[in-house]
Design an enzyme around this catalytic site. Structure first.
Site, mmCIF file in Angstrom:
data_model
loop_
_atom_site.group_PDB
_atom_site.id
_atom_site.type_symbol
_atom_site.label_atom_id
_atom_site.label_comp_id
_atom_site.label_asym_id
_atom_site.label_seq_id
_atom_site.Cartn_x
_atom_site.Cartn_y
_atom_site.Cartn_z
ATOM 1 N N CYS A 51 0.821 -1.216 0.000
ATOM 2 C CA CYS A 51 0.000 0.000 0.000
ATOM 3 C C CYS A 51 0.853 1.264 0.000
ATOM 4 O O CYS A 51 0.318 2.370 -0.137
ATOM 5 C CB CYS A 51 -0.936 0.002 1.201
ATOM 6 S SG CYS A 51 -2.027 -1.420 1.232
ATOM 7 N N HIS A 99 -9.242 4.019 -1.166
ATOM 8 C CA HIS A 99 -7.872 3.502 -1.040
ATOM 9 C C HIS A 99 -7.541 2.519 -2.174
ATOM 10 O O HIS A 99 -7.481 1.311 -1.950
ATOM 11 C CB HIS A 99 -7.734 2.839 0.346
ATOM 12 C CG HIS A 99 -6.380 2.333 0.689
ATOM 13 N ND1 HIS A 99 -5.207 2.832 0.140
ATOM 14 C CD2 HIS A 99 -5.981 1.337 1.549
ATOM 15 C CE1 HIS A 99 -4.172 2.172 0.646
ATOM 16 N NE2 HIS A 99 -4.613 1.264 1.485
HETATM 17 N N1 COA Z 1 -16.636 2.224 4.423
HETATM 18 C C1 COA Z 1 -17.909 2.656 4.217
HETATM 19 N N2 COA Z 1 -18.805 1.972 3.464
HETATM 20 C C2 COA Z 1 -18.376 0.836 2.881
HETATM 21 C C3 COA Z 1 -17.073 0.341 3.051
HETATM 22 C C4 COA Z 1 -16.193 1.078 3.858
HETATM 23 N N3 COA Z 1 -14.953 0.666 4.055
HETATM 24 N N4 COA Z 1 -16.934 -0.807 2.347
HETATM 25 C C5 COA Z 1 -18.130 -1.025 1.757
HETATM 26 N N5 COA Z 1 -18.992 -0.036 2.081
HETATM 27 C C6 COA Z 1 -20.387 0.083 1.697
HETATM 28 C C7 COA Z 1 -20.595 -0.128 0.213
HETATM 29 O O1 COA Z 1 -20.580 1.099 -0.486
HETATM 30 C C8 COA Z 1 -21.967 -0.758 0.195
HETATM 31 O O2 COA Z 1 -22.943 0.252 0.353
HETATM 32 P P1 COA Z 1 -24.328 0.209 -0.458
HETATM 33 O O3 COA Z 1 -25.002 -1.052 0.020
HETATM 34 O O4 COA Z 1 -25.010 1.473 -0.032
HETATM 35 O O5 COA Z 1 -23.945 0.159 -1.893
HETATM 36 C C9 COA Z 1 -21.998 -1.606 1.445
HETATM 37 O O6 COA Z 1 -21.058 -0.990 2.348
HETATM 38 C C10 COA Z 1 -21.612 -3.049 1.240
HETATM 39 O O7 COA Z 1 -20.461 -3.053 0.414
HETATM 40 P P2 COA Z 1 -19.654 -4.358 0.087
HETATM 41 O O8 COA Z 1 -18.780 -4.066 -1.095
HETATM 42 O O9 COA Z 1 -20.570 -5.545 0.004
HETATM 43 O O10 COA Z 1 -18.743 -4.486 1.363
HETATM 44 P P3 COA Z 1 -17.870 -5.704 1.757
HETATM 45 O O11 COA Z 1 -18.498 -6.323 2.948
HETATM 46 O O12 COA Z 1 -17.572 -6.552 0.583
HETATM 47 O O13 COA Z 1 -16.507 -4.988 2.170
HETATM 48 C C11 COA Z 1 -14.951 -4.347 3.825
HETATM 49 C C12 COA Z 1 -16.399 -4.230 3.322
HETATM 50 C C13 COA Z 1 -14.799 -3.456 5.031
HETATM 51 C C14 COA Z 1 -14.676 -5.782 4.213
HETATM 52 C C15 COA Z 1 -14.010 -3.882 2.688
HETATM 53 O O14 COA Z 1 -14.275 -2.541 2.385
HETATM 54 C C16 COA Z 1 -12.562 -4.038 3.084
HETATM 55 O O15 COA Z 1 -12.015 -5.132 3.013
HETATM 56 N N6 COA Z 1 -11.878 -2.957 3.481
HETATM 57 C C17 COA Z 1 -10.482 -3.031 3.878
HETATM 58 C C18 COA Z 1 -9.590 -2.900 2.677
HETATM 59 C C19 COA Z 1 -8.147 -3.140 3.060
HETATM 60 O O16 COA Z 1 -7.823 -4.033 3.823
HETATM 61 N N7 COA Z 1 -7.241 -2.345 2.487
HETATM 62 C C20 COA Z 1 -5.827 -2.489 2.736
HETATM 63 C C21 COA Z 1 -5.487 -1.902 4.032
HETATM 64 S S1 COA Z 1 -3.889 -2.347 4.619
#
Ligand code: COA
Length: 382
Positions: free
Chosen positions: A83, A330
């Site tokens: 990242c 991100h």
């Molecule tokens: N913050 C706010 N809203 C979020 C979000 C986040 N991080 N991630 C997803 N959403 C929202 C989506 O827009 C969607 O909204 P909608 O229903 O109104 O369209 C809803 O939540 C569901 O989205 P979805 O794509 O199904 O979420 P998910 O469960 O697949 O993923 C996380 C959610 C948190 C698991 C994912 O964002 C994630 O893995 N984040 C971390 C990424 C990471 O690790 N990066 C590297 C860092 S070192």
């Protein structure tokens, strides 16, 4: 070393950009940077990218990006540090210009994460596979352990974590390039779906597509491209153990600290000279740990900063005025360049509703994995 300036920037919106491919995103950001400087040639390109091979099956991004920008023939290399790939690409471009090797260099970052790859599994390859990955841990899990360690050592609460999210969404709502242009309330954060205890959905940065680019040249040539150059005063990079379990204190990001010490030394400034900062809030706990390691707040007191308003726009040291990774999005390889662009705009007075009045010196910090690599740049209005 020659003094180096950033003279122009270009950036796509961040989000789920299904209508654009990786190369489209790169070309959009790079073309905007070149157009803003009225430049039609380059000596070199560095492209920060974490995992295009896994996300979209495309390696060898240097020539791909140069070719689609209409610049086949130019020296072009992909830079990878998970990242922190964008920050590392900026550092490579800085060294290329500072050394006298090249005069006009594009530092870019791009990631296309939403084309169907299993993003959580791809991201987890930036952890230590033997010690962590093969046991099934993911990044939300690793940062949840950092959060638990910080809570145990410093009394940090779930409310403190949520306050970081509320602040960054408030900032992101002022940024038209942000993935999430909406504010969230404390109660909404604290009742959002649990991802890895104590980290909930709204403590996590999202999965994103996007690209960014900045143009660098020697400071004494900068006026050819802009009347408001921004000088790169310091650059520092450091590494730590890959595996979280090998760190003496998992709540202390030693690579972030060491990269900052190096950047401050090169710049000849102290943490108290920083007027605006973009830090790597991949999870809300990360912002708390980063501002401590950067010396922007005292060690152990990072959790107090967001609830007290100290790190909000208008506060003592505004942090993540762009919305941060949390609200802006991100796209991992692009993030380090996006951070530099926010500081570039702040120092030029171009940040609109997010403007920190009179900002002259700013810092950006980009981190790989659970803090195994970190890059810090200190920028100053020239
Ligand atoms: N913050 C706010 N809203 C979020 C979000 C986040 N991080 N991630 C997803 N959403 C929202 C989506 O827009 C969607 O909204 P909608 O229903 O109104 O369209 C809803 O939540 C569901 O989205 P979805 O794509 O199904 O979420 P998910 O469960 O697949 O993923 C996380 C959610 C948190 C698991 C994912 O964002 C994630 O893995 N984040 C971390 C990424 C990471 O690790 N990066 C590297 C860092 S070192």
């Amino acid at each position: 070393m020659r003094p180096v300036a950033i003279v122009a920037a270009g950036m796509t919106r961040f989000g789920e950009l299904w209508q654009s491919s990786l190369r489209d995103l790169f070309v959009e950001a790079a073309s905007e940077a070149l157009a803003n400087a009225r430049a039609s040639r380059l000596d070199a390109i560095f492209v920060g990218n974490m995992a295009a091979g896994q996300f979209v099956g495309q390696e060898h991004l240097g020539p791909l990006c140069a070719d689609h920008l209409g610049m086949a023939g130019v020296a072009a290399t992909r830079i990878e540090s998970a990242c922190a790939s964008g920050g590392a690409a900026l550092r490579a471009a800085f060294a290329e210009v500072a050394s006298g090797m090249s005069d006009l260099v594009l530092a870019a970052g791009v990631e296309k994460m939403t084309d169907g790859a299993e993003a959580t599994a791809v991201l987890a390859t930036a952890a230590d596979q033997e010690a962590e990955g093969y046991q099934g841990i993911t990044f939300p899990g690793l940062y949840a352990m950092i959060a638990r360690a910080h809570m145990a050592a410093h009394g940090t609460t779930e409310q403190d974590l949520a306050a970081v999210t509320v602040k960054n969404h408030r900032h992101g709502a002022l940024n038209e390039k942000a993935q999430f242009g909406r504010t969230v309330e404390l109660a909404e954060v604290m009742t959002s779906t649990m991802v890895a205890d104590p980290l909930r959905l709204l403590h996590c940065s999202p999965v994103s597509d996007g690209a960014c680019a900045v143009l660098l040249c020697p400071l004494d040539q900068a006026r050819k491209y802009t009347d408001r150059p921004v000088k790169i005063r310091g650059s520092g990079m450091a590494t730590s153990s890959m595996a979280l379990a090998d760190r003496k204190d998992p709540a202390w990001l030693d690579a972030v600290h060491e990269s900052a010490v190096r950047a401050y030394a090169m710049a000849g400034v102290e943490p108290r000279d920083i007027q605006v900062a973009e830090v790597h809030d991949c999870f809300s706990i990360a912002e708390i740990c980063c501002i401590e390691a950067l010396g922007l707040v005292e060690r152990g007191l990072g959790a107090r900063a967001a609830p007290s308003g100290e790190t909000a726009l208008g506060g003592r040291i505004p942090v993540n005025t762009s919305g941060g990774l949390k609200a802006k999005g991100h796209p991992v390889g692009a993030t380090g360049i996006a951070q530099a662009i926010e500081i570039f705009e702040q120092l030029r007075g171009d940040a609109g509703k997010r403007q920190v009045k009179g900002a002259r010196i700013g810092l950006c910090q980009n981190m790989g994995g659970s803090g195994a690599s970190s890059v810090v740049h200190i920028l100053e209005r020239a």
